[in-house]
Write a protein that holds these residues in place. Structure first.
Motif, PDB file in Angstrom:
ATOM      1  N   ALA A 158      39.767  52.403  44.220  1.00  0.00           N
ATOM      2  CA  ALA A 158      38.874  52.486  45.373  1.00  0.00           C
ATOM      3  C   ALA A 158      38.280  51.129  45.707  1.00  0.00           C
ATOM      4  CB  ALA A 158      37.766  53.498  45.097  1.00  0.00           C
ATOM      5  N   VAL A 159      37.827  50.400  44.688  1.00  0.00           N
ATOM      6  CA  VAL A 159      37.285  49.055  44.925  1.00  0.00           C
ATOM      7  C   VAL A 159      38.368  48.141  45.487  1.00  0.00           C
ATOM      8  CG1 VAL A 159      36.269  47.024  43.833  1.00  0.00           C
ATOM      9  CG2 VAL A 159      35.507  49.314  43.154  1.00  0.00           C
ATOM     10  N   THR A 160      39.563  48.249  44.944  1.00  0.00           N
ATOM     11  CA  THR A 160      40.675  47.428  45.431  1.00  0.00           C
ATOM     12  C   THR A 160      40.991  47.742  46.890  1.00  0.00           C
ATOM     13  OG1 THR A 160      41.619  47.380  43.197  1.00  0.00           O
ATOM     14  CG2 THR A 160      43.074  46.782  45.019  1.00  0.00           C
ATOM     15  N   ASP A 161      40.987  49.029  47.248  1.00  0.00           N
ATOM     16  CA  ASP A 161      41.266  49.424  48.629  1.00  0.00           C
ATOM     17  C   ASP A 161      40.192  48.910  49.584  1.00  0.00           C
ATOM     18  OD1 ASP A 161      43.545  50.701  47.776  1.00  0.00           O
ATOM     19  OD2 ASP A 161      42.632  52.699  47.709  1.00  0.00           O
ATOM     20  N   ILE A 162      38.950  48.981  49.156  1.00  0.00           N
ATOM     21  CA  ILE A 162      37.861  48.467  50.008  1.00  0.00           C
ATOM     22  C   ILE A 162      38.042  46.983  50.264  1.00  0.00           C
ATOM     23  CG2 ILE A 162      35.379  47.976  50.035  1.00  0.00           C
ATOM     24  CD1 ILE A 162      34.957  50.659  48.645  1.00  0.00           C
ATOM     25  N   ARG A 163      38.387  46.249  49.233  1.00  0.00           N
ATOM     26  CA  ARG A 163      38.617  44.814  49.412  1.00  0.00           C
ATOM     27  C   ARG A 163      39.769  44.559  50.385  1.00  0.00           C
ATOM     28  NH1 ARG A 163      38.103  42.694  43.094  1.00  0.00           N
ATOM     29  NH2 ARG A 163      35.834  42.299  43.151  1.00  0.00           N
ATOM     30  N   THR A 185      36.527  46.180  37.904  1.00  0.00           N
ATOM     31  CA  THR A 185      37.856  46.068  38.503  1.00  0.00           C
ATOM     32  C   THR A 185      38.500  44.737  38.160  1.00  0.00           C
ATOM     33  OG1 THR A 185      37.243  47.525  40.338  1.00  0.00           O
ATOM     34  CG2 THR A 185      39.113  46.055  40.692  1.00  0.00           C
ATOM     35  N   ASP A 186      37.723  43.655  38.261  1.00  0.00           N
ATOM     36  CA  ASP A 186      38.260  42.332  37.939  1.00  0.00           C
ATOM     37  C   ASP A 186      38.595  42.210  36.459  1.00  0.00           C
ATOM     38  OD1 ASP A 186      38.062  41.500  40.566  1.00  0.00           O
ATOM     39  OD2 ASP A 186      36.040  40.700  40.330  1.00  0.00           O
ATOM     40  N   MET A 187      37.775  42.804  35.594  1.00  0.00           N
ATOM     41  CA  MET A 187      38.051  42.755  34.161  1.00  0.00           C
ATOM     42  C   MET A 187      39.325  43.514  33.824  1.00  0.00           C
ATOM     43  SD  MET A 187      34.272  43.062  32.387  1.00  0.00           S
ATOM     44  CE  MET A 187      34.961  42.764  30.761  1.00  0.00           C
ATOM     45  N   GLU A 188      39.513  44.666  34.452  1.00  0.00           N
ATOM     46  CA  GLU A 188      40.731  45.440  34.201  1.00  0.00           C
ATOM     47  C   GLU A 188      41.967  44.669  34.643  1.00  0.00           C
ATOM     48  OE1 GLU A 188      41.339  48.231  32.649  1.00  0.00           O
ATOM     49  OE2 GLU A 188      39.249  48.564  32.111  1.00  0.00           O
ATOM     50  N   ALA A 189      41.852  43.961  35.750  1.00  0.00           N
ATOM     51  CA  ALA A 189      42.990  43.162  36.220  1.00  0.00           C
ATOM     52  C   ALA A 189      43.340  42.073  35.222  1.00  0.00           C
ATOM     53  CB  ALA A 189      42.664  42.553  37.587  1.00  0.00           C
ATOM     54  N   VAL A 190      42.310  41.447  34.648  1.00  0.00           N
ATOM     55  CA  VAL A 190      42.544  40.404  33.649  1.00  0.00           C
ATOM     56  C   VAL A 190      43.137  40.994  32.382  1.00  0.00           C
ATOM     57  CG1 VAL A 190      41.408  38.746  32.131  1.00  0.00           C
ATOM     58  CG2 VAL A 190      40.788  38.844  34.546  1.00  0.00           C
ATOM     59  N   PHE A 191      42.548  42.084  31.884  1.00  0.00           N
ATOM     60  CA  PHE A 191      43.051  42.704  30.659  1.00  0.00           C
ATOM     61  C   PHE A 191      44.485  43.198  30.840  1.00  0.00           C
ATOM     62  CE2 PHE A 191      38.454  43.682  29.502  1.00  0.00           C
ATOM     63  CZ  PHE A 191      38.398  42.677  28.551  1.00  0.00           C
ATOM     64  N   GLU A 414      28.634  36.499  34.603  1.00  0.00           N
ATOM     65  CA  GLU A 414      29.410  35.773  35.610  1.00  0.00           C
ATOM     66  C   GLU A 414      30.224  34.632  35.026  1.00  0.00           C
ATOM     67  OE1 GLU A 414      25.103  34.183  36.147  1.00  0.00           O
ATOM     68  OE2 GLU A 414      26.101  36.042  35.574  1.00  0.00           O
ATOM     69  N   ASP A 415      29.944  34.289  33.760  1.00  0.00           N
ATOM     70  CA  ASP A 415      30.690  33.213  33.099  1.00  0.00           C
ATOM     71  C   ASP A 415      31.745  33.752  32.144  1.00  0.00           C
ATOM     72  OD1 ASP A 415      29.067  31.316  34.377  1.00  0.00           O
ATOM     73  OD2 ASP A 415      27.541  31.455  32.809  1.00  0.00           O
ATOM     74  N   THR A 416      32.033  35.047  32.216  1.00  0.00           N
ATOM     75  CA  THR A 416      32.968  35.684  31.287  1.00  0.00           C
ATOM     76  C   THR A 416      34.402  35.209  31.487  1.00  0.00           C
ATOM     77  OG1 THR A 416      31.578  37.659  31.210  1.00  0.00           O
ATOM     78  CG2 THR A 416      33.855  37.911  30.487  1.00  0.00           C
ATOM     79  N   PHE A 417      34.768  34.887  32.722  1.00  0.00           N
ATOM     80  CA  PHE A 417      36.144  34.525  33.053  1.00  0.00           C
ATOM     81  C   PHE A 417      36.307  33.002  33.100  1.00  0.00           C
ATOM     82  CE2 PHE A 417      34.883  38.442  35.158  1.00  0.00           C
ATOM     83  CZ  PHE A 417      35.856  39.337  34.744  1.00  0.00           C
ATOM     84  N   THR A 418      37.494  32.532  32.720  1.00  0.00           N
ATOM     85  CA  THR A 418      37.770  31.101  32.861  1.00  0.00           C
ATOM     86  C   THR A 418      37.950  30.734  34.327  1.00  0.00           C
ATOM     87  OG1 THR A 418      40.121  31.572  32.474  1.00  0.00           O
ATOM     88  CG2 THR A 418      38.807  30.903  30.575  1.00  0.00           C
ATOM     89  N   ASP A 419      38.504  31.644  35.121  1.00  0.00           N
ATOM     90  CA  ASP A 419      38.528  31.507  36.580  1.00  0.00           C
ATOM     91  C   ASP A 419      37.486  32.462  37.149  1.00  0.00           C
ATOM     92  OD1 ASP A 419      40.663  29.693  36.550  1.00  0.00           O
ATOM     93  OD2 ASP A 419      42.108  31.335  36.412  1.00  0.00           O
ATOM     94  N   ARG A 420      36.966  32.165  38.344  1.00  0.00           N
ATOM     95  CA  ARG A 420      35.904  32.980  38.910  1.00  0.00           C
ATOM     96  C   ARG A 420      36.478  33.988  39.891  1.00  0.00           C
ATOM     97  NH1 ARG A 420      31.307  31.290  37.116  1.00  0.00           N
ATOM     98  NH2 ARG A 420      30.896  29.140  36.533  1.00  0.00           N
ATOM     99  N   PRO A 421      36.538  35.281  39.500  1.00  0.00           N
ATOM    100  CA  PRO A 421      37.045  36.306  40.422  1.00  0.00           C
ATOM    101  C   PRO A 421      36.002  36.624  41.491  1.00  0.00           C
ATOM    102  CG  PRO A 421      36.332  37.311  38.388  1.00  0.00           C
ATOM    103  CD  PRO A 421      36.208  35.832  38.189  1.00  0.00           C
ATOM    104  N   GLU A 422      36.373  37.498  42.393  1.00  0.00           N
ATOM    105  CA  GLU A 422      35.526  37.793  43.547  1.00  0.00           C
ATOM    106  C   GLU A 422      34.167  38.357  43.148  1.00  0.00           C
ATOM    107  OE1 GLU A 422      35.735  40.810  47.375  1.00  0.00           O
ATOM    108  OE2 GLU A 422      37.576  39.801  46.710  1.00  0.00           O
ATOM    109  N   SER A 423      34.125  39.207  42.127  1.00  0.00           N
ATOM    110  CA  SER A 423      32.843  39.786  41.730  1.00  0.00           C
ATOM    111  C   SER A 423      31.858  38.717  41.269  1.00  0.00           C
ATOM    112  CB  SER A 423      33.052  40.808  40.605  1.00  0.00           C
ATOM    113  OG  SER A 423      33.672  40.196  39.483  1.00  0.00           O
ATOM    114  N   VAL A 424      32.362  37.668  40.648  1.00  0.00           N
ATOM    115  CA  VAL A 424      31.495  36.591  40.157  1.00  0.00           C
ATOM    116  C   VAL A 424      31.017  35.705  41.305  1.00  0.00           C
ATOM    117  CG1 VAL A 424      31.437  34.510  38.734  1.00  0.00           C
ATOM    118  CG2 VAL A 424      32.497  36.599  37.850  1.00  0.00           C
TER     119      VAL A 424
END
Length: 719
Positions: A158-163, A185-191, A414-424
């Motif tokens: 659902a979040v992906t569709d909204i985006r 959603t961003d974490m699941e994509a990374v994992f 917000e610093d969890t990812f080495t790259d900054r996804p949209e949520s961050v």
């Protein structure tokens, strides 16, 4: 052929000539046992393969799977999921233009909000979510909550569709979806991208290093295939426990297990193959050579894997769910690697015979031509000036450890990812556009009867900007509390502590204070408490294994102190690299504990390899000085290869797009290399030379050494 080889040939008379190479020892056991072992493993892998492929579907990466088991924030998260509306997906729509929003921007934003309200069930009925403009006129913030979507995958979709449906905005206007639902959603994509990448990357690194180590077109493939078999079996076992025993398996623990199997398993293979090559020069038949190799290095491999498995199982005492779950998952991987390397690998090597070593085939009765190796030179330098070497090495490690004072502060979400996804980036936009107010609520739960009192106390707590009543059910009422300070700042942490102090004091309320910021605070607090419990357990477990193996107290203490020094120096190097070089803005709260457990358990491995061989030489009558240098000369190359392989596998972990994994991979890789090329090679050897027979105190070997020194003829049992 020399007299030694002739004597060996006489001691092992041929019975009608030697059997074909690789055919065994001419006895039924030598012919049949290796084939039976291989057949059994083929059957086990075939049965395990379908279940191993399902492990990814059992990994759980929700917030509660990483939170402390007893913390307020964990209970709040559980209540959020259990109460009516627990299937809610909280998100926020962020529109931003640097120069200020135009009328067209506002109209486009309003249209997108209406489309979301029309397409999904939102909390609050059919009302369109309220948009809050920033004071500087650059940003619009529209919080919304999707409801009625129970399945986690459907929530992410659902979040992906909204985006995907946010197109058609005026040029220059950015629109992003942030909030907890978007972060998940961003974490699941990374994992989801980690599992296959990590497995493939680790296998390629190990394959390359084995090719360089063995310089054989075939031999490198044997340990790699065996490690692969261990990985399949361990994944199937973990899947079974996740399904049948409700074992918590996160993507992090699954990734670490993969690295452990390839790293530790290859280390055991290197030690066994090196000893097998050595014994093939002493035994005509591969079966006999393998039996001698297993007798020689089997105890060291068993003790090595035992220290790692026990050290990991000590994590069960941790209150942090992700740490306690990592313990058994990692231990399963190590035990499966041990089983494969002590059964399947020997069987395959026996069946393939000497030719598997081609072109450097070890010939029976032919000793390799002596040559001055790097480790012989290192041992010689340590033997000439042991005090200087020990002092200089200790000073170097101590200096490196001072870098730990430069480690960054606690890692923010917000610093969890080495790259900054949209949520961050959406959160960063909100933080800049709405200063002086938190865009991330603190969640408070209380029993219905005390709801009014809890709300009143929350509103009058210093640092609180606003309190809004949320959903209720099951006798509980929820409030969203907004702090005056930005999320995860020092000011907001003070507000959280103040809220807990005041609300916990309300009789009968059973008030709970949670939410994303509270989760981070609880992670920091719990990790500190876990260190006080787990670290002593790990040290005791490792010492007990070492004492049992080496029959000494002094040598185990020396090895443990040495590996602690390696860990301190590695953490210090992390302080010099994480922020200044890699640009990491925070340190994961669990990093010190997890890296300590891994480096103590894994680092002691190399001490076991070295000291066990040194003890072997001592039992054969060699004085400590000779035994120490012989052990370094014979095992130094294997330890170096094993250290490089293990460090390289954790370097693969360091390339993953999560800061926690990158930091863990860096510290463990650096610690292993320091332990391999400085601590074990120079410091342990020089310390052993300085202590002499006292290194085996109070074991019988120390008394036997003393008897030789005093001229008593070396009497006494040295076992």
């Amino acid at each position: 052929m020399g007299p030694v080889a002739e004597a060996r040939r006489e001691a092992e008379p041929e019975r009608g000539g030697p059997p074909p190479d690789g055919a065994g020892d001419g006895r039924a056991g030598g012919r049949r046992l290796p084939w039976a072992v291989v057949a059994l493993w083929v059957l086990v892998v075939a049965l395990a393969l379908p279940f191993a492929g399902k492990l990814g579907g059992e990994t759980r990466d929700e917030a509660v799977d990483y939170l402390p088991g007893s913390a307020d924030s964990t209970r709040v998260q559980q209540l959020v999921e259990e109460l009516p509306g627990g299937d809610t997906v909280d998100a926020v729509l962020v529109h931003h233009r640097d120069g200020g929003l135009t009328a067209a921007d506002r109209a486009a934003a309003a249209g997108q909000v209406r489309r979301i309200a029309a397409a999904y069930d939102l909390t609050g009925g059919d009302a369109v979510p309220r948009t809050v403009p920033s004071k500087d006129g650059t940003t619009l913030m529209t919080p919304f909550s999707l409801t009625g979507i129970a399945d986690e995958e459907a929530q992410i979709q659902a979040v992906t569709d909204i985006r995907d449906d946010l197109g058609g905005t005026p040029d220059g206007l950015t629109v992003e979806v942030g909030g907890p639902g978007a972060l998940q959603t961003d974490m699941e994509a990374v994992f989801g991208s980690i599992e296959g990448t990590l497995m493939l990357g680790t296998a390629l690194v190990v394959a390359l290093l084995l090719i360089l180590t063995y310089r054989s077109p075939v031999l490198w493939l044997v340990p790699l295939v065996v490690v692969g078999a261990a990985a399949v079996v361990s994944m199937a076992v973990v899947y079974g426990l996740a399904r049948g025993a409700d074992l918590t398996v996160t993507s992090m623990s699954s990734s670490v297990m993969t690295v452990l199997i390839f790293g530790a398993g290859t280390d055991y293979a290197l030690l066994l193959v090196a000893r097998h090559r050595e014994e093939l020069r002493r035994h005509r038949r591969p079966y006999d050579a393998m039996r001698a190799a297993l007798r020689g290095c089997g105890p060291a491999i068993l003790a090595s894997s035992g220290t790692v498995a026990l050290g990991l199982l000590c994590l069960l005492a941790a209150d942090l769910n992700s740490s306690s779950g990592l313990g058994p998952v990692g231990a399963i991987g190590v035990v499966c690697a041990l089983a494969a390397m002590t059964t399947l690998l020997p069987a395959v090597l026996v069946l393939l015979g000497r030719r598997v070593f081609w072109p450097l085939v070890p010939e029976y009765g032919v000793e390799p031509r002596p040559r001055r190796s790097l480790f012989t030179a290192m041992g010689t330098s340590a033997g000439r000036r042991p005090v200087t070497v020990l002092a200089a090495g200790t000073l170097l490690l101590g200096t490196l450890a001072l870098g730990a004072t430069n480690l960054p502060g606690p890692l923010k979400q917000e610093d969890t990812f080495t790259d900054r996804p949209e949520s961050v980036t959406a959160l960063e936009t909100l933080t800049a556009a709405y200063p002086g107010a938190s865009s991330q609520p603190i969640t408070v739960f209380t029993h219905d009867a005390q709801a009014d009192e809890v709300a009143r106390l929350a509103r009058t707590t210093e640092g609180v900007a606003d309190v809004r009543e949320g959903r209720s059910g099951g006798g509980w009422t929820a409030f969203d509390v907004f702090a005056t300070d930005p999320p995860e700042s020092a000011g907001e942490k003070d507000t959280l502590r103040a809220l807990r102090d005041r609300l916990h004091a309300v009789d009968g309320a059973d008030a709970l204070v949670g939410g994303p910021s509270a989760q981070q605070l609880d992670l920091e607090t719990t990790n500190g408490a876990d260190r006080e419990v787990v670290i002593p357990l790990v040290l005791v477990a490792v010492l007990l294994v070492l004492v049992a193996l080496l029959r000494s107290v002094t040598a185990p203490l020396m090895l443990v102190v040495a590996v602690i020094a390696s860990w301190g120096a590695a953490m210090g190097l992390g302080g010099l690299v994480f922020g200044p070089v890699l640009g990491f803005d925070g340190l994961d709260p669990g990093l010190p504990l997890l890296t300590f457990v891994f480096l103590v358990a894994l680092g002691v491995d190399y001490g076991i390899f070295l000291m066990h061989r040194m003890r072997e030489e001592g039992l054969r009558g060699a004085p400590v000085s000779e035994a120490a240098l012989t052990a370094l000369r014979t095992t130094g190359g294997v330890i170096a290869s094993a250290g490089i392989v293990l460090a390289a596998t954790f370097c693969v972990l360091a390339t993953m797009p999560m800061v926690m994994m990158a930091e863990m991979g860096f510290v463990i890789a650096v610690g292993v290399l320091l332990d391999t090329f400085l601590v074990r090679t120079y410091l342990v050897t020089s310390a052993s030379l300085l202590m002499g027979r006292r290194v085996w105190w109070p074991g019988r070997l120390s008394r036997a050494e003393r008897a030789r020194e005093t001229g008593d003829g070396g009497r006494g049992d040295a076992g």
